[in-house]
Motif scaffolding. Structure first.
Motif, short mmCIF file in Angstrom:
data_model
loop_
_atom_site.label_atom_id
_atom_site.label_comp_id
_atom_site.label_asym_id
_atom_site.label_seq_id
_atom_site.Cartn_x
_atom_site.Cartn_y
_atom_site.Cartn_z
N GLY A 174 49.90 24.70 67.17
CA GLY A 174 50.13 25.91 67.96
C GLY A 174 50.97 26.91 67.20
N MET A 175 52.03 26.41 66.53
CA MET A 175 52.89 27.31 65.76
C MET A 175 52.11 27.92 64.60
N LYS A 176 51.27 27.10 63.96
CA LYS A 176 50.47 27.61 62.83
C LYS A 176 49.53 28.72 63.30
N ARG A 177 48.93 28.50 64.48
CA ARG A 177 48.00 29.51 65.01
C ARG A 177 48.75 30.81 65.32
N LYS A 178 49.98 30.66 65.84
CA LYS A 178 50.78 31.86 66.13
C LYS A 178 51.11 32.63 64.85
N VAL A 179 51.41 31.90 63.77
CA VAL A 179 51.69 32.58 62.49
C VAL A 179 50.44 33.33 62.02
N ALA A 180 49.29 32.67 62.18
CA ALA A 180 48.03 33.32 61.77
C ALA A 180 47.79 34.58 62.62
N ILE A 181 48.12 34.50 63.91
CA ILE A 181 47.95 35.68 64.79
C ILE A 181 48.92 36.77 64.35
N ALA A 182 50.16 36.38 64.02
CA ALA A 182 51.15 37.36 63.56
C ALA A 182 50.64 38.05 62.29
N ARG A 183 50.03 37.28 61.39
CA ARG A 183 49.49 37.86 60.15
C ARG A 183 48.41 38.91 60.47
N THR A 184 47.60 38.59 61.49
CA THR A 184 46.53 39.51 61.91
C THR A 184 47.10 40.84 62.40
N LEU A 185 48.34 40.78 62.92
CA LEU A 185 48.93 41.97 63.56
C LEU A 185 49.87 42.76 62.65
N LEU A 186 50.10 42.25 61.44
CA LEU A 186 51.13 42.84 60.58
C LEU A 186 50.99 44.35 60.38
#
Ligand code: ATP
Length: 291
Positions: free
Chosen positions: A135-147
Motif C-alpha cells: 500500500g505504501m509503495k502504491r502511494k509513493v507511485a501515486i505521489a510520483r504521478t502527481l509531482l
C-alpha cells in the motif's frame, strides 16, 4: 479533455482495441472496467501517448497524440499497472529524484513533496521504499504521478492489491483531487470502488466499448430499480403478506407514490420503505455473459 475516435490497436494479428469511441470531459472521474485482456491498459497507454493506435484518432487537451504527444504529456500523470520503485531510496529521495527529472525547481519540488507526503500519509525519512508495504509503495507511485501537478491523471488499477482501508484512503484522495479540478481516468477490477468514485463508467468487452455512462443511466437501461413498502392494516388487501405485514413491491415510482398516499389517507402504519437497485457488479456480469 480526451477524445478517442474509432481507435483500433493491433499487436501483430491480435486485435486488442476495436474501433473505440470515448469522450472524457474536464473534471470528470471515469472508470474503465472489463475482463482481463479486454484492452483497458492498452487504451490508457494510447491516451498517455506511450503507444500509438493502429488506426483512429487520440486527442488529449486538443493535441493529436499521434503527431505531438510531448505537449500533452506535460499535463498528464500516468500510473502504470506495475510500478516498481528504487528500493534503496527513501520516499522523499525517490520523489526528489523524479522531481528533478521533471525539471521542477528545488523550492517548488520541496513544497510539492511536503504536500504529497503529508496528504498521502507517507513516512518522511529513514525507511527505504524497499521496506514499504504494498500500500505504501502504491502511494509513493501515486505521489510520483502527481509531482508535476498534472491536469489529467491516468491511473491503471490504482488500488490493485490494497487492503480495504488503504483503498478507501486512495479513493478519498482521488475525490479530493477532483475537487481541485483534476480529470481522472482509471481502470479497476473492484466494481464497488468504481461505482463509488466515478462520474461515468466505461465497460469494455473484447476491445470494444459496450457502454459509457453514469451509473444512473446504466442502471436505467441495463439494470433494475425496485421500490418496496411494508405496512400494517386491518383491511384485506391483495398484496403479499409477510409476518403480519403487507409488502408492496414495484418498479413503477408512480405506483409506489399511489400506495404511500393510500397508507397516509387510511392512517395505516408504515413499517419500512426501501429502494433496491442493481449494483454495477450485477450489470457487469449480465453484460459479460451475454453474446
Ligand atoms: P488486465 O485486466 O488483465 O490488466 P487489460 O484489459 O488491461 O487486462 P490489455 O493489457 O490492454 O488488457 O491487453 C489487451 C490484449 O492485448 C490482451 O489480449 C493482451 O494479451 C494483448 N497485449 C497487451 N499488450 C501486448 C503487447 N505488448 N504485445 C502483444 N499483445 C499485447
Amino acid at each position: 479533455m480526451i477524445e478517442l475516435t474509432q481507435v483500433t490497436k493491433r499487436y501483430g494479428q491480435h486485435l486488442a482495441v476495436d474501433t473505440l469511441d470515448l469522450h472524457v470531459r474536464a473534471g470528470e472521474i471515469i472508470g474503465i472496467i472489463g475482463h482481463n485482456g479486454a484492452g483497458k491498459s492498452t487504451t490508457l497507454k494510447m491516451i498517455a501517448g506511450l503507444i500509438m493506435p493502429t488506426a483512429g484518432s487520440v486527442r488529449v487537451m486538443d493535441n493529436d497524440m499521434t503527431r505531438d504527444s510531448a505537449t500533452a504529456k506535460k499535463f498528464i500523470g500516468y500510473l502504470p499497472e506495475e510500478s516498481p520503485l528504487y528500493e534503496n531510496m527513501t520516499a522523499r529521495e525517490y520523489l526528489l529524484f523524479f522531481a528533478e527529472l521533471y525539471g521542477l525547481a528545488k523550492k517548488t519540488a520541496q513544497a510539492r513533496l511536503d504536500s504529497l507526503l503529508g496528504s498521502l500519509n507517507l513516512p518522511e525519512k529513514d525507511q527505504l521504499t524497499g521496506e514499504f508495504s504494498k500500500g505504501m509503495k502504491r502511494k509513493v507511485a501515486i505521489a510520483r504521478t502527481l509531482l508535476h501537478d498534472p491536469r489529467l491523471l491516468i491511473l491503471d488499477e490504482p488500488n490493485s492489491g490494497l487492503d480495504p482501508l488503504t483503498s478507501f484512503f486512495i479513493l478519498h484522495y482521488l475525490k479530493t483531487l477532483k475537487t481541485e479540478g483534476k480529470t481522472i481516468l482509471l481502470s479497476a477490477h473492484n466494481l464497488f470502488h468504481v461505482e463509488y468514485i466515478c462520474d461515468r463508467v466505461a465497460i469494455i468487452k473484447n476491445g470494444r466499448l459496450v457502454v459509457c455512462d453514469t451509473m444512473d443511466a446504466i442502471r436505467a437501461s441495463l439494470g433494475r430499480r425496485e421500490y418496496q413498502v411494508v405496512f400494517k392494516t386491518d383491511a384485506a388487501l391483495a398484496y403479499a403478506h409477510q409476518d403480519g405485514n403487507y409488502v408492496f413491491r414495484t418498479s413503477d415510482v408512480g405506483a409506489m407514490a399511489h400506495t404511500l398516499a393510500q397508507i397516509s389517507e387510511h392512517k395505516w402504519a408504515l413499517v419500512d420503505l426501501s429502494v433496491q437497485e442493481s449494483a454495477l457488479e450485477e450489470i457487469y456480469v449480465k453484460l459479460m455473459t451475454s453474446n
